[in-house]
Design an enzyme around this catalytic site. Structure first.
Site, PDB file in Angstrom:
ATOM      1  N   ASP A 100       0.847  -1.203   0.000  1.00 57.99           N
ATOM      2  CA  ASP A 100       0.000   0.000   0.000  1.00 57.99           C
ATOM      3  C   ASP A 100       0.875   1.243   0.000  1.00 57.99           C
ATOM      4  OD1 ASP A 100       1.009  -0.217   2.560  1.00 57.99           O
ATOM      5  OD2 ASP A 100      -0.920  -0.328   3.555  1.00 57.99           O
ATOM      6  N   ASN A 127      -7.244  -0.384  14.223  1.00 56.94           N
ATOM      7  CA  ASN A 127      -8.669  -0.469  13.857  1.00 56.94           C
ATOM      8  C   ASN A 127      -8.981  -1.717  13.038  1.00 56.94           C
ATOM      9  OD1 ASN A 127      -7.575   0.134  11.369  1.00 56.94           O
ATOM     10  ND2 ASN A 127      -8.818   1.961  10.986  1.00 56.94           N
ATOM     11  N   HIS A 179      -7.453  -2.637  10.213  1.00 54.86           N
ATOM     12  CA  HIS A 179      -7.227  -2.561   8.767  1.00 54.86           C
ATOM     13  C   HIS A 179      -6.099  -3.493   8.325  1.00 54.86           C
ATOM     14  CE1 HIS A 179      -4.274   1.145   8.971  1.00 54.86           C
ATOM     15  NE2 HIS A 179      -3.628   0.023   9.145  1.00 54.86           N
ATOM     16  N   GLU A 203      -9.624  -0.027   5.206  1.00 52.39           N
ATOM     17  CA  GLU A 203     -10.158   0.427   6.488  1.00 52.39           C
ATOM     18  C   GLU A 203     -11.465  -0.306   6.812  1.00 52.39           C
ATOM     19  OE1 GLU A 203      -8.166   2.135   8.157  1.00 52.39           O
ATOM     20  OE2 GLU A 203      -7.548   4.048   7.271  1.00 52.39           O
TER      21      GLU A 203
HETATM   22  P1  PGA Z   1       2.406  -0.497  12.199  1.00 50.12           P
HETATM   23  O1  PGA Z   1       1.256  -0.387  11.118  1.00 50.12           O
HETATM   24  O2  PGA Z   1       3.225  -1.680  11.807  1.00 50.12           O
HETATM   25  O3  PGA Z   1       3.183   0.773  12.068  1.00 50.12           O
HETATM   26  O4  PGA Z   1       1.754  -0.667  13.517  1.00 50.12           O
HETATM   27  C1  PGA Z   1       0.560  -1.535  10.760  1.00 50.12           C
HETATM   28  C2  PGA Z   1      -0.637  -1.190   9.917  1.00 50.12           C
HETATM   29  O5  PGA Z   1      -1.182  -0.080  10.055  1.00 50.12           O
HETATM   30  O6  PGA Z   1      -1.070  -2.041   9.130  1.00 50.12           O
END
Ligand code: PGA
Length: 215
Positions: free
Chosen positions: A46, A112, A114, A119
């Site tokens: 992404d 959350n 995602h 999302e």
């Molecule tokens: P993070 O992000 O590894 O920085 O916690 C993970 C994500 O948002 O998928």
């Protein structure tokens, strides 16, 4: 363990999508020092719609945390051109490239729930597309580097992830414990995108003790 598994997958010629952010950083440091990705094709999972020089961009993180430090980078790397005049067309280009080819989808998880930038509320049938970011995702982005806060992102969809032969879900830290428990043991539904992974036939979950503490 994750670095070794990535190294083995690359040695077997795997096509993989890779996440960025804080979760894979330690594995990438290990992989960069000891690994060889030259047999692999890598897609970036992404991207934030941010200027090219933004340190919080996912491609910046992938280069900073892994590729720039490697002697043997992937033979092919596909990233998202968020400066393309038509972002939807850029997503279609990435979708054409990724559709049905992923041996391994490596994922983090947002607080959350995602996956990538899918999302809560993202359709299970979703493919590569432009998305609006939730407030918690925007807040997380500020920890990746200074600069503007993204409002939009581009991401492979949940269907692209579910099409991968194997899915590896990674999570670390106490702040991921509740969402990991909900995603892996709660009801399956688009309110928690990661919960759809319960239906994947080949899911492997890599957790540190803190992220696993509510299981
Ligand atoms: P993070 O992000 O590894 O920085 O916690 C993970 C994500 O948002 O998928």
């Amino acid at each position: 363990m994750v670095a070794d598994r990535l190294n083995d997958a690359a040695a077997g010629g795997a096509t993989m999508c890779l996440p960025t952010g804080s979760t894979p950083r330690q594995a990438y440091a290990h992989l960069a020092a000891h690994g060889d990705l030259s047999g692999s094709t890598v897609f970036l999972l992404d991207e934030f719609v941010l200027p090219d020089d933004s340190p919080a961009r996912c491609d910046s993180m992938l280069h900073r945390d892994l590729l720039n430090r490697m002697t043997h980078p992937p033979k092919r790397l596909e990233t998202w051109d968020t400066n393309a005049p038509d972002l939807a067309a850029e997503c279609a280009r990435m979708e054409d490239a990724v559709n049905g080819v992923l041996d391994v989808a490596v994922l983090g998880i947002g607080t959350n729930g995602h996956l990538g930038l899918n999302e809560p509320g993202s359709p299970v049938a979703s493919r590569s597309r432009v998305v609006e970011l939730h407030q918690s995702t925007q807040a997380a982005s500020t920890t990746y580097g200074s600069g503007p806060i993204p409002e939009l992102g581009v991401t492979f969809g949940l269907a692209d992830i579910m099409d991968a032969s194997t899915v590896w879900l990674l999570a670390t830290g106490t702040h991921k414990a509740a969402i990991i428990a909900d995603a892996l043991t709660g009801p399956i539904g688009i309110a928690i995108p990661a919960s759809v992974l319960q239906d994947h036939p080949q899911l492997e979950v890599f957790l540190d003790p803190e992220a696993a503490s509510r299981l």
